[in-house]
Design an enzyme around this catalytic site. Structure first.
Site, mmCIF file in Angstrom:
data_model
loop_
_atom_site.group_PDB
_atom_site.id
_atom_site.type_symbol
_atom_site.label_atom_id
_atom_site.label_comp_id
_atom_site.label_asym_id
_atom_site.label_seq_id
_atom_site.Cartn_x
_atom_site.Cartn_y
_atom_site.Cartn_z
ATOM 1 N N CYS A 30 40.800 -63.005 -100.198
ATOM 2 C CA CYS A 30 40.537 -64.448 -100.316
ATOM 3 C C CYS A 30 39.225 -64.720 -101.062
ATOM 4 C CB CYS A 30 40.504 -65.034 -98.902
ATOM 5 S SG CYS A 30 39.817 -66.688 -98.785
ATOM 6 N N CYS A 33 36.740 -66.976 -99.195
ATOM 7 C CA CYS A 33 36.161 -66.216 -98.075
ATOM 8 C C CYS A 33 34.979 -65.386 -98.557
ATOM 9 C CB CYS A 33 37.206 -65.288 -97.453
ATOM 10 S SG CYS A 33 38.628 -66.134 -96.744
#
Length: 106
Positions: A30, A33
């Site tokens: 991600c 993230c």
């Protein structure tokens, strides 16, 4: 430093914590993230002893992700007194996270 948690450590580190806990549900793949990670590390240091910061990899802890209905990553969950207090999807800006951390730190 943010603590990595999983199904085995969640109960002790989050639900039984004496202080509020921010759990970052993330995934290695991600992008947002990865952008949020250094901010969480900074906040972990700033709020040490007041709010615990934990990270939970949804690909390695699928049952926890399902339990808290994580639909997108990152998802940030705040726990206080062993209870889920608030959950937010998406990478929040540092200012917003700092405000939330202050709110939970009391």
């Amino acid at each position: 430093m943010a603590m990595i948690i999983n199904e085995d450590t969640f109960q002790k580190e989050v639900l039984e914590s004496d202080i509020p806990v921010l759990v970052d549900f993330f995934a290695e793949w991600c992008g947002p993230c990865k952008m949020l990670a250094p901010v969480l590390e900074e906040l972990s240091a700033e709020f040490e002893g007041k709010v615990k910061v934990c990270k939970c990899d949804i690909d390695k802890s699928m049952s926890l992700a399902a339990r808290f209905q994580v639909q997108a990553v990152p998802t940030l969950a705040f726990f206080k007194g062993g209870q889920l207090a608030e959950i937010a999807a998406g990478a929040l800006p540092k200012a917003a996270l700092t405000a939330k951390m202050n709110e939970y730190a009391g």
